[in-house]
Write an enzyme that holds these catalytic residues in place. Sequence first.
Site, mmCIF file in Angstrom:
data_model
loop_
_atom_site.group_PDB
_atom_site.id
_atom_site.type_symbol
_atom_site.label_atom_id
_atom_site.label_comp_id
_atom_site.label_asym_id
_atom_site.label_seq_id
_atom_site.Cartn_x
_atom_site.Cartn_y
_atom_site.Cartn_z
ATOM 1 N N SER B 279 0.925 -1.021 0.108
ATOM 2 C CA SER B 279 0.147 -0.020 0.098
ATOM 3 C C SER B 279 1.044 1.185 -0.020
ATOM 4 O O SER B 279 2.130 0.984 0.182
ATOM 5 C CB SER B 279 -0.836 0.012 1.204
ATOM 6 O OG SER B 279 -0.066 0.029 2.203
ATOM 7 N N TYR B 280 0.306 2.376 -0.181
ATOM 8 C CA TYR B 280 0.954 3.703 -0.258
ATOM 9 C C TYR B 280 1.901 3.623 1.124
ATOM 10 O O TYR B 280 1.495 3.899 1.938
ATOM 11 C CB TYR B 280 0.003 4.822 -0.198
ATOM 12 C CG TYR B 280 0.541 6.236 -0.527
ATOM 13 C CD1 TYR B 280 0.557 7.208 0.194
ATOM 14 C CD2 TYR B 280 1.178 6.355 -1.976
ATOM 15 C CE1 TYR B 280 1.030 8.508 0.121
ATOM 16 C CE2 TYR B 280 1.871 7.516 -2.117
ATOM 17 C CZ TYR B 280 1.762 8.640 -1.213
ATOM 18 O OH TYR B 280 2.428 9.626 -1.349
ATOM 19 N N PRO B 281 3.181 3.951 0.795
ATOM 20 C CA PRO B 281 4.253 3.951 1.785
ATOM 21 C C PRO B 281 4.375 5.184 2.578
ATOM 22 O O PRO B 281 5.148 5.207 3.503
ATOM 23 C CB PRO B 281 5.516 3.486 1.155
ATOM 24 C CG PRO B 281 5.114 4.079 -0.213
ATOM 25 C CD PRO B 281 3.933 4.180 -0.491
#
Lengths: 233, 545
Positions: B279-281
Amino acid sequence: MASGNADEIARSISTFLSSKNVPPTQAWLQNTYLPSIRLTTPVVALQKTALFRILNADLKASVVSSTATLLPPNITDPAVKDKQVRGPVTVQVLDVEDIGRSRWSQVEALEAIERGETTKGREVIRVVPDENGPESTSAPEEAKSSGPHKLQLQDASGAQVYAMELVPVKGVGLQMLIGAKLVLKDFTVARGMLLLEPRNVEVLGGKVELWDKKWRDERKQRLKQKAGMRNGG
Amino acid sequence: MTSVAGHLNSQDFEGAYKSWNGCSPDALFEAPITTYVENDKKAIATNIETQARYASVLFIWTDCDREGEHIGTEIRETALKGNRRLEVRRARFSNIERAHILSAAQSPIHIDENQANAVAARIELDLRIGASFTRMQTLTLRPLLEAHGMGEEVKVLSYGSCQFPTLGFVVERYFRVKNFVPEAYWSIKVMHLKDDIRVNFTWSRGHLFDRLAAFIIFERCLAARLARVTKVETKPTSKWKPLPLTTVELQKCGSRFLRMDSQRVMKIAEDLYTKGWISYPRTETDQFDEGIDLRSIVQKQVQGHAWGQFAQGLLDGGFNQPRAGRNNDKAHPPIHPVNFVDPPALANDEERRVHEFIVRRFLACCSQDARGSKSTVSIVYGSESFTASGLQVLERNYLDVYPYDKWTSTQQLPEFAVGETFEPTEAFMREGRTSPPGYLTEPDLIALMDANGIGTDATMAEHIAKIKGRQYVSTRPRGRVVHAEGEDGDDVFDEEPPVRGARGRGRGRGARGRGGGDNNSRGNTGADGVQEFIPTTLGVALVQG
């Protein structure tokens, strides 16, 4: 008559102060205290004021040196492992040290205060809390510990001795004022060091303004010196 | 549907104020500012203006954090230029699952002007403070630069309001280490041999910095001769599973466990994200939304070679709701694996290690805490109390999938009864010395920045990279950690937990100008050891003036 009145007052004050373990010398009474008061003030008020004044004075110049107030002779003999003293002994505090923390960490704490980091809103966080749950064992947080404390005490004759808290005593700590008066009873002396516990110390309070200010001003410097000394041995 | 790439607008000073010699630095606090569109963003701005003409409503879907709100207003401003009668709405969403997006689309809100204005204020402050201090410090330190032969190479010493404190932490720690005065302390050790087990008791006072005081107490213990047991207790204890993963935590762990510096870790995480594996880090959120279907994410990992069995175990009944931290940026969920990928299919070893960490962390979050049993025995000896403790790890649980945490059983304690007395086998006084803290490592620095609010999850790594790149600090491998004390590992360091006492080997001198010694400023370490930060002479000059 006015002078008879003065004598009565002097006696009553003397008795009162003796009951508080700070029997005044005649010199102090006659030359320092009495000239400063109005004889028409109620005696109870005069007694209270006398107590306040004497607690804020140097013991050596104001309190009688007698077996009722002095440290026993040869008390600092390091060869004596254990000795009981009944007292009472009246002393004033010349120095307070926290021996549970390194001197250097105390210097760093003072410098942080000087930089303003203890005022709310200007705190700089340097210790990041551990996140390991209820049983996390972090290294001891040295900066937070307080005590035990080691005191340098002096009696009315000028004799000095060291004392340390075996059990924390309320009123003893770094917030103590220099020149504060203590009364000690039924205490142990081990190798020349008095051992203090709540049951044998009564903190009367007071201070000597001049000494206290000097102590505070020089504290950081002294801590640095002591830290440096430890380095050598 | 179209997009922007970060902020559309830029700000700068007008006219004479733009030039360095046009005014004195402090005049920049009152100087007028213009807003304009940077050349590289002009195409984007034009696109928005044009598109606006064919629309009746503008729907903003930027990230739901402050910066996103501000960018929303920039878009609005640009769009209104193309079509004055445009209606503007904003979507509020915190993940990109289908149901969530649909629901956000159906309940639009308005742009939060307050948040947008807060960012505008931030931008203006950054500009004024950054420009004036940059000019001031460059002009002031020019002589120093020339003296070190760097006058040609370094034209500008830029000031950044995040960079400066970051450097400040490094410099401050450096001086703390340099100025440290070691002190001797004394502690009392008691050991008793029972049932063939050597039980080590720890003094409740820890240690004292006055030899006579410690000696007197010790003597009195010896005079008392017998110790008496005052408390025997066995309590369940647990080691908590980790919190859901945030960017800051990923960077810290990357430095600590994966031996990769924060910039590298973030780059790899972004690659993994664009390829669809995680997922978006960039997130500050350490709690999972109730609505997210965590089991299906676990299900995807069942095929994994190294952790598949553990994942299956979770689905078969070991599953536990993750802990909820205190942070929620309302824009993105915690970092977690999204689709399964077989490690050999990843590009290189570094990607594999980061990916593995993220998967293991996620699975650990969904497990149970590790459970154990802690027994303590307290004794009174003379006037002093001492304690011995033992730990039995009973259930490893999350530790089986998360090897980055350690929890081991100690030797078991023999049986003691309250009131029992014994003469200790050994009692002695031991002397030790305090030692200086270590220089800051990257995880230390990140933790400090995080705790003091310096930088955001997106920028922390950049600030650190900047002070390395500008040669304000250099890095070098840490000296070996020396544990000089006895069996029970009684090291006392005048220092806080994260830093295990590394004796900063070699004098910590500020490297001369160009960075002396091993100026390995990429900071990428092999398996050798953690890197520590040392400020250069330039770095120190910047902070101390």
